[in-house]
Write a protein that holds these residues in place. Structure first.
Motif, PDB file in Angstrom:
ATOM      1  N   LEU A 186      17.039 -14.697  37.719  1.00 59.97           N
ATOM      2  CA  LEU A 186      16.846 -15.402  36.451  1.00 59.97           C
ATOM      3  C   LEU A 186      15.357 -15.661  36.276  1.00 59.97           C
ATOM      4  O   LEU A 186      14.762 -16.456  37.003  1.00 59.97           O
ATOM      5  N   PRO A 187      14.728 -14.994  35.311  1.00 59.62           N
ATOM      6  CA  PRO A 187      13.269 -14.997  35.207  1.00 59.62           C
ATOM      7  C   PRO A 187      12.670 -16.325  34.760  1.00 59.62           C
ATOM      8  O   PRO A 187      13.362 -17.221  34.272  1.00 59.62           O
ATOM      9  N   MET A 188      11.348 -16.406  34.910  1.00 63.48           N
ATOM     10  CA  MET A 188      10.553 -17.490  34.348  1.00 63.48           C
ATOM     11  C   MET A 188      10.170 -17.110  32.922  1.00 63.48           C
ATOM     12  O   MET A 188      10.738 -16.185  32.336  1.00 63.48           O
ATOM     13  N   GLY A 228       9.822 -13.566  31.296  1.00 66.96           N
ATOM     14  CA  GLY A 228      10.935 -12.716  30.888  1.00 66.96           C
ATOM     15  C   GLY A 228      11.162 -11.558  31.845  1.00 66.96           C
ATOM     16  O   GLY A 228      10.721 -11.565  32.995  1.00 66.96           O
ATOM     17  N   ILE A 229      11.826 -10.517  31.341  1.00 63.74           N
ATOM     18  CA  ILE A 229      12.221  -9.394  32.190  1.00 63.74           C
ATOM     19  C   ILE A 229      11.078  -8.371  32.217  1.00 63.74           C
ATOM     20  O   ILE A 229      11.252  -7.186  31.930  1.00 63.74           O
ATOM     21  N   GLY A 230       9.918  -8.859  32.610  1.00 65.76           N
ATOM     22  CA  GLY A 230       8.715  -8.046  32.633  1.00 65.76           C
ATOM     23  C   GLY A 230       8.473  -7.385  33.969  1.00 65.76           C
ATOM     24  O   GLY A 230       9.329  -7.388  34.864  1.00 65.76           O
ATOM     25  N   GLU A 231       7.286  -6.828  34.107  1.00 71.54           N
ATOM     26  CA  GLU A 231       6.951  -6.030  35.290  1.00 71.54           C
ATOM     27  C   GLU A 231       7.122  -6.813  36.585  1.00 71.54           C
ATOM     28  O   GLU A 231       7.636  -6.293  37.576  1.00 71.54           O
ATOM     29  N   GLN A 232       6.711  -8.078  36.576  1.00 71.27           N
ATOM     30  CA  GLN A 232       6.716  -8.842  37.818  1.00 71.27           C
ATOM     31  C   GLN A 232       8.121  -9.015  38.383  1.00 71.27           C
ATOM     32  O   GLN A 232       8.358  -8.768  39.571  1.00 71.27           O
ATOM     33  N   ILE A 233       9.067  -9.411  37.540  1.00 69.89           N
ATOM     34  CA  ILE A 233      10.418  -9.640  38.084  1.00 69.89           C
ATOM     35  C   ILE A 233      11.103  -8.316  38.409  1.00 69.89           C
ATOM     36  O   ILE A 233      11.939  -8.255  39.315  1.00 69.89           O
ATOM     37  N   ARG A 234      10.742  -7.255  37.714  1.00 74.27           N
ATOM     38  CA  ARG A 234      11.301  -5.952  38.093  1.00 74.27           C
ATOM     39  C   ARG A 234      10.806  -5.540  39.477  1.00 74.27           C
ATOM     40  O   ARG A 234      11.549  -4.953  40.264  1.00 74.27           O
ATOM     41  N   LEU A 245      20.229  -7.720  40.144  1.00 73.16           N
ATOM     42  CA  LEU A 245      20.510  -7.598  38.716  1.00 73.16           C
ATOM     43  C   LEU A 245      19.745  -8.703  37.994  1.00 73.16           C
ATOM     44  O   LEU A 245      19.849  -9.874  38.363  1.00 73.16           O
ATOM     45  N   VAL A 246      18.968  -8.335  36.969  1.00 66.48           N
ATOM     46  CA  VAL A 246      18.072  -9.284  36.307  1.00 66.48           C
ATOM     47  C   VAL A 246      18.577  -9.604  34.902  1.00 66.48           C
ATOM     48  O   VAL A 246      18.740  -8.702  34.069  1.00 66.48           O
ATOM     49  N   TRP A 247      18.789 -10.890  34.644  1.00 62.05           N
ATOM     50  CA  TRP A 247      19.119 -11.388  33.303  1.00 62.05           C
ATOM     51  C   TRP A 247      17.898 -11.273  32.402  1.00 62.05           C
ATOM     52  O   TRP A 247      16.766 -11.545  32.820  1.00 62.05           O
ATOM     53  N   ASP A 248      18.130 -10.871  31.158  1.00 69.37           N
ATOM     54  CA  ASP A 248      17.057 -10.747  30.170  1.00 69.37           C
ATOM     55  C   ASP A 248      17.143 -11.921  29.191  1.00 69.37           C
ATOM     56  O   ASP A 248      17.889 -11.865  28.216  1.00 69.37           O
ATOM     57  N   PRO A 249      16.385 -12.993  29.421  1.00 67.04           N
ATOM     58  CA  PRO A 249      16.550 -14.198  28.598  1.00 67.04           C
ATOM     59  C   PRO A 249      16.094 -14.034  27.158  1.00 67.04           C
ATOM     60  O   PRO A 249      16.578 -14.737  26.265  1.00 67.04           O
ATOM     61  N   PHE A 250      15.134 -13.114  26.918  1.00 66.85           N
ATOM     62  CA  PHE A 250      14.525 -13.023  25.594  1.00 66.85           C
ATOM     63  C   PHE A 250      14.820 -11.692  24.891  1.00 66.85           C
ATOM     64  O   PHE A 250      14.109 -11.296  23.980  1.00 66.85           O
ATOM     65  N   LYS A 251      15.868 -11.008  25.373  1.00 67.41           N
ATOM     66  CA  LYS A 251      16.386  -9.808  24.697  1.00 67.41           C
ATOM     67  C   LYS A 251      15.303  -8.763  24.434  1.00 67.41           C
ATOM     68  O   LYS A 251      15.015  -8.384  23.309  1.00 67.41           O
ATOM     69  N   GLY A 252      14.672  -8.322  25.519  1.00 68.70           N
ATOM     70  CA  GLY A 252      13.671  -7.263  25.430  1.00 68.70           C
ATOM     71  C   GLY A 252      12.249  -7.762  25.286  1.00 68.70           C
ATOM     72  O   GLY A 252      11.305  -6.980  25.431  1.00 68.70           O
ATOM     73  N   GLY A 255      24.406 -14.041  45.343  1.00 67.75           N
ATOM     74  CA  GLY A 255      23.628 -15.260  45.229  1.00 67.75           C
ATOM     75  C   GLY A 255      22.869 -15.244  43.916  1.00 67.75           C
ATOM     76  O   GLY A 255      22.943 -14.281  43.148  1.00 67.75           O
ATOM     77  N   VAL A 256      22.124 -16.312  43.670  1.00 74.75           N
ATOM     78  CA  VAL A 256      21.306 -16.393  42.465  1.00 74.75           C
ATOM     79  C   VAL A 256      19.936 -16.922  42.859  1.00 74.75           C
ATOM     80  O   VAL A 256      19.812 -17.783  43.730  1.00 74.75           O
ATOM     81  N   ILE A 257      18.899 -16.370  42.233  1.00 73.72           N
ATOM     82  CA  ILE A 257      17.541 -16.863  42.431  1.00 73.72           C
ATOM     83  C   ILE A 257      16.870 -16.962  41.066  1.00 73.72           C
ATOM     84  O   ILE A 257      16.999 -16.059  40.233  1.00 73.72           O
ATOM     85  N   GLY A 258      16.205 -18.094  40.830  1.00 71.29           N
ATOM     86  CA  GLY A 258      15.534 -18.289  39.559  1.00 71.29           C
ATOM     87  C   GLY A 258      14.174 -18.922  39.729  1.00 71.29           C
ATOM     88  O   GLY A 258      13.904 -19.597  40.734  1.00 71.29           O
ATOM     89  N   TRP A 259      13.336 -18.687  38.731  1.00 73.22           N
ATOM     90  CA  TRP A 259      11.973 -19.207  38.730  1.00 73.22           C
ATOM     91  C   TRP A 259      11.769 -20.039  37.461  1.00 73.22           C
ATOM     92  O   TRP A 259      12.083 -19.576  36.356  1.00 73.22           O
ATOM     93  N   CYS A 260      11.228 -21.245  37.592  1.00 74.93           N
ATOM     94  CA  CYS A 260      10.928 -22.109  36.442  1.00 74.93           C
ATOM     95  C   CYS A 260      12.188 -22.325  35.605  1.00 74.93           C
ATOM     96  O   CYS A 260      13.140 -22.932  36.083  1.00 74.93           O
ATOM     97  N   LEU A 261      12.226 -21.816  34.365  1.00 68.61           N
ATOM     98  CA  LEU A 261      13.424 -21.977  33.540  1.00 68.61           C
ATOM     99  C   LEU A 261      14.627 -21.351  34.235  1.00 68.61           C
ATOM    100  O   LEU A 261      15.759 -21.873  34.165  1.00 68.61           O
ATOM    101  N   GLY A 262      14.402 -20.241  34.935  1.00 69.03           N
ATOM    102  CA  GLY A 262      15.488 -19.600  35.674  1.00 69.03           C
ATOM    103  C   GLY A 262      15.940 -20.415  36.874  1.00 69.03           C
ATOM    104  O   GLY A 262      17.111 -20.360  37.264  1.00 69.03           O
TER     105      GLY A 262
END
Length: 229
Positions: free
Chosen positions: A25-27, A30-36, A50-57, A101-108
């Motif tokens: 779950l990104p900060m 979003g689903i940018g280069e860093q979390i990929r 598997l990465v959730w895309d909070p901001f739809k692209g 499991g789940v891992i999130g950063w900031c908002l995630g």
């Protein structure tokens, strides 16, 4: 290593290797280069990511942080949690992951607590500098500190002492809630002088943030391996 996949009406980033899984779950980036890159690294450790895309692209690949912050302020907790649950269903169903499991950063990180309290399938919860202020902004429906009491899985939480988004008193309240649980171990990482979002590469021009991430990330990887493998 990873690919973009469709899960219902969502798109997500998938780095698939085996039957241990983690939902990322990104900060605000979003689903940018860093979390990929982090997803690919987890795959290298033998964990399907598997990465959730909070901001739809939208991400820092193609948008400013100010634009993404505006989207965050419009985010609905129940909608986001429904999307994350759908991704967990995909991990355990379509992908056949026996433990997740789940891992999130900031908002995630905040959503990792909310999801962990609701979904007992989770074998572990990791939250890096979670945005869990006791004074809830208007777009927060749920109090993540209070909700953390419902998590039964082991939790690893990473907190920087100079976090301007979450005062130390709020982190202490979170610790009290987590440690009062009857099941689920609590592991805490505490980094004096580090900033909110210290995992973000853009903050590694400050040595205290870069050093915090260098120490925190390998421990988180080991925690995830030990709980979902």
């Amino acid at each position: 290593m990873g690919v973009t996949v469709a899960v219902g009406e969502q798109t997500a980033y998938l780095a698939r290797v085996g039957h241990a899984g983690v939902l990322l779950l990104p900060m605000i980036t979003g689903i940018g280069e860093q979390i990929r890159e982090w997803a690919d690294e987890l795959a290298g450790e033998g964990i399907t990511a598997l990465v959730w895309d909070p901001f739809k692209g939208r991400s820092t690949d193609n948008s400013t942080r100010e634009e993404l912050s505006g989207l965050l302020r419009k985010m609905d907790d129940d909608t986001a949690l429904a999307e994350q649950t759908e991704l967990l269903d995909y991990l355990t169903g379509e992908l056949g992951c026996s433990k997740v499991g789940v891992i999130g950063w900031c908002l995630g990180g905040r959503f990792a607590f909310l999801l962990g309290a609701r979904d007992q399938r989770l074998a572990s919860v990791v939250a890096f500098h979670p945005t869990v202020p006791s004074k809830m902004p208007p777009h927060h429906t749920y109090d993540a500190i209070a909700e953390a009491a419902g998590i039964t899985a082991p939790v690893l939480v990473s907190y920087p002492s100079a976090d301007t988004a979450v005062p130390n008193a709020d982190f202490e309240a979170l610790q009290t809630v987590l440690q009062a649980r009857r099941t689920g171990a609590t592991f805490t990482q505490y980094f004096p002088g580090a900033d909110h979002g210290f995992s973000d590469k853009s903050r590694h021009d400050k040595a205290v943030n870069a050093d915090a991430f260098r120490l925190a990330w390998p421990q988180a990887l080991a925690f995830m391996r030990s709980t979902v493998a």
